[in-house]
Design a protein around this motif. Structure first.
Motif, PDB file in Angstrom:
ATOM      1  N   VAL A   1      36.901  65.768  24.802  1.00  0.00           N
ATOM      2  CA  VAL A   1      37.567  64.560  25.283  1.00  0.00           C
ATOM      3  C   VAL A   1      37.669  64.688  26.796  1.00  0.00           C
ATOM      4  N   PHE A   2      37.012  63.789  27.507  1.00  0.00           N
ATOM      5  CA  PHE A   2      37.129  63.757  28.955  1.00  0.00           C
ATOM      6  C   PHE A   2      38.150  62.682  29.301  1.00  0.00           C
ATOM      7  N   ALA A   3      39.370  63.125  29.601  1.00  0.00           N
ATOM      8  CA  ALA A   3      40.463  62.209  29.926  1.00  0.00           C
ATOM      9  C   ALA A   3      41.128  62.709  31.198  1.00  0.00           C
TER      10      ALA A   3
ATOM     11  N   ALA B   1      44.172  67.990  21.012  1.00  0.00           N
ATOM     12  CA  ALA B   1      43.123  68.939  21.394  1.00  0.00           C
ATOM     13  C   ALA B   1      43.472  70.368  20.983  1.00  0.00           C
ATOM     14  N   ASP B   2      42.434  71.183  20.830  1.00  0.00           N
ATOM     15  CA  ASP B   2      42.608  72.593  20.483  1.00  0.00           C
ATOM     16  C   ASP B   2      42.597  73.493  21.719  1.00  0.00           C
ATOM     17  N   ILE B   3      41.899  73.061  22.762  1.00  0.00           N
ATOM     18  CA  ILE B   3      41.751  73.854  23.982  1.00  0.00           C
ATOM     19  C   ILE B   3      41.912  72.920  25.177  1.00  0.00           C
ATOM     20  N   TYR B   4      42.634  73.374  26.181  1.00  0.00           N
ATOM     21  CA  TYR B   4      42.833  72.586  27.402  1.00  0.00           C
ATOM     22  C   TYR B   4      41.941  73.151  28.505  1.00  0.00           C
ATOM     23  N   LEU B   5      41.202  72.276  29.181  1.00  0.00           N
ATOM     24  CA  LEU B   5      40.380  72.647  30.337  1.00  0.00           C
ATOM     25  C   LEU B   5      40.821  71.769  31.500  1.00  0.00           C
ATOM     26  N   GLY B   6      41.345  72.375  32.545  1.00  0.00           N
ATOM     27  CA  GLY B   6      41.857  71.570  33.647  1.00  0.00           C
ATOM     28  C   GLY B   6      41.908  72.314  34.951  1.00  0.00           C
ATOM     29  N   ASP B   7      42.771  71.835  35.845  1.00  0.00           N
ATOM     30  CA  ASP B   7      42.913  72.445  37.164  1.00  0.00           C
ATOM     31  C   ASP B   7      44.340  72.289  37.681  1.00  0.00           C
ATOM     32  N   ALA B   8      44.688  71.108  38.245  1.00  0.00           N
ATOM     33  CA  ALA B   8      45.993  70.959  38.890  1.00  0.00           C
ATOM     34  C   ALA B   8      46.927  69.972  38.199  1.00  0.00           C
ATOM     35  N   SER B   9      46.508  69.353  37.120  1.00  0.00           N
ATOM     36  CA  SER B   9      47.338  68.331  36.487  1.00  0.00           C
ATOM     37  C   SER B   9      48.533  68.937  35.767  1.00  0.00           C
ATOM     38  N   SER B  10      49.686  68.290  35.908  1.00  0.00           N
ATOM     39  CA  SER B  10      50.886  68.748  35.213  1.00  0.00           C
ATOM     40  C   SER B  10      50.800  68.490  33.711  1.00  0.00           C
ATOM     41  N   GLN B  11      49.786  67.758  33.261  1.00  0.00           N
ATOM     42  CA  GLN B  11      49.661  67.509  31.827  1.00  0.00           C
ATOM     43  C   GLN B  11      49.455  68.787  31.025  1.00  0.00           C
ATOM     44  N   VAL B  12      49.072  69.878  31.698  1.00  0.00           N
ATOM     45  CA  VAL B  12      48.937  71.132  30.977  1.00  0.00           C
ATOM     46  C   VAL B  12      50.262  71.539  30.362  1.00  0.00           C
ATOM     47  N   TYR B  13      51.369  71.211  31.027  1.00  0.00           N
ATOM     48  CA  TYR B  13      52.676  71.566  30.472  1.00  0.00           C
ATOM     49  C   TYR B  13      53.010  70.720  29.251  1.00  0.00           C
ATOM     50  N   GLU B  14      52.538  69.489  29.210  1.00  0.00           N
ATOM     51  CA  GLU B  14      52.716  68.676  28.018  1.00  0.00           C
ATOM     52  C   GLU B  14      51.862  69.230  26.875  1.00  0.00           C
TER      53      GLU B  14
END
Length: 394
Positions: A235-237, A290-303
């Motif tokens: 999922v590219f969101a 999602a099963d795995i998070y791929l990101g960088d600086a977004s605070s959505q990682v905490y959600e």
């Protein structure tokens, strides 16, 4: 005691900030009927989301008045449009053209910082500005000097308090830890299946900041990689503001870049979903599923970490991140510097899903103070209590 007039301002076309303050307005209307609650909207998807959530809560005009503010001037709207939305002249114009609405309030509750101009530029010194913030992330801009311009700051947890305090940005009686009102709108009881297969699903969620986001240097290659393999769904969101502008400017750290397009190879595939800004990209549908998070600086990682799961962080600019509080979230997963190490990181996430579990739990608890009482109710109580104390003091 006079009736408190409290406004909630939604001065942004995108809807990503709504869930950080509207739940507080809903709680205030339900639990503090003596408060005059006003919802101030400026059109766009944000207004649509405000009206949708307000109606879903079973509230009507009897509980609060929803006011459409005067639109930006034609010149301001043209400036924003011609800049590819890089210059927010429309939002500034909306503030300046609606001063009478703001002047009539005792307090204005906002999730962003542009509204501090009501005090610094437009002279509304008697208006109490209350900041709900939006997100519980670690970026430096969340702890800059503008945070000190608010009369009351509502915080998700101890982490936010400690960083603002360390920076000397908190007023002694101008803050409250209330939890995370957005969580009140989304249940984790069920995870909606996104694909009709049993492959692990990866959420790629890059931030718009040119200086921090992985999209500009690495993102299109990430999509091409997923398009050409058959082991994972993607999922590219991205953050909803990434593709809202042709050029993106970040102030802390400073950066400017043209936004690369989504590669054609990633389109029309059964195992790849591209969502550049629908409601699902802001209502935690993808962070829950999602099963795995791929990101960088977004605070959505905490959600995402509300339910601990594997995380991978892309660092194509080789930031010196270790020990830097602006990158604390990178301690909750593996950090990669190039597309060549993505496959190995994904394999590791599948084989060792709990490798960073304890760090994730510890950092989530430090970032969010959650309890039995809904965060939005706690926030509404904190605002009303603070305003009553202020009125007594005056």
């Amino acid at each position: 005691m006079s009736r408190l007039r409290t406004g909630f301002l939604f001065n942004h076309a995108a809807a990503h900030q709504v869930a950080h303050s509207l739940p507080i307005a809903i709680a205030m209307a339900r639990h503090h009927p003596a408060v005059d609650v006003q919802l101030l909207v400026a059109g766009g998807e944000a207004e649509q989301e405000v009206r949708r959530l307000w109606n879903e809560a079973g509230l009507t005009d009897r509980h609060a008045k929803i006011t459409r503010l005067a639109p930006p001037s034609p010149v301001a709207a043209w400036t924003t449009r011609m800049s590819g939305n890089a210059v927010p002249a429309d939002r500034l114009s909306i503030l300046s053209r609606n001063l009478d609405h703001f002047r009539a309030l005792d307090a204005l509750v906002v999730p962003e910082k542009t509204s501090t101009l009501l005090k610094t530029r437009f002279g509304l010194d008697r208006l109490a500005l209350i900041h709900t913030r939006h997100g519980a992330g670690d970026r430096a801009i969340g702890f800059d000097a503008a945070s000190a311009r608010f009369d009351l700051v509502l915080m998700s947890g101890e982490k936010i308090r400690d960083r603002l305090s360390d920076a000397g940005l908190l007023k002694p009686d101008g803050w409250a830890i209330v939890g995370y009102p957005k969580f009140d709108t989304v249940s984790t009881a069920s995870r909606e299946p996104l694909f009709d297969n049993d492959r692990p699903t990866v959420l790629y969620n890059p931030h718009p900041s040119p200086a921090l986001s992985s999209w500009y240097a690495m993102g299109p290659a990430v999509l091409r990689w997923f398009a050409g393999q058959d082991r994972f769904n993607l999922v590219f969101a991205p953050h909803v503001m990434l593709f809202a502008k042709r050029w993106t400017v970040s102030l802390s750290p400073l950066g400017i870049s043209r936004v690369p397009a989504v590669p054609e190879e990633a389109g029309n595939l059964d195992h790849v979903r591209i969502d550049l800004g629908s409601r699902r990209s802001v209502d935690m549908t993808y962070t829950n599923a999602a099963d795995i998070y791929l990101g960088d600086a977004s605070s959505q990682v905490y959600e995402f970490l509300r339910q601990p799961r594997p995380c991978i962080f892309a660092n194509p600019r080789n930031h010196d991140w270790q020990g830097n509080p602006d990158f604390t979230h990178w301690t909750t997963g593996r950090v990669i510097n190039s597309i060549e190490t993505l496959a190995d990181a994904l394999d590791d996430a599948v084989i060792h899903p709990a490798r960073h579990l304890e760090t994730q739990k510890k950092l989530f608890s430090y970032s969010f103070d959650l309890g039995e009482k809904p965060s939005s109710h706690r926030a509404a109580d904190a605002i009303v209590s603070w305003l009553n104390n202020l009125e007594h003091a005056q």
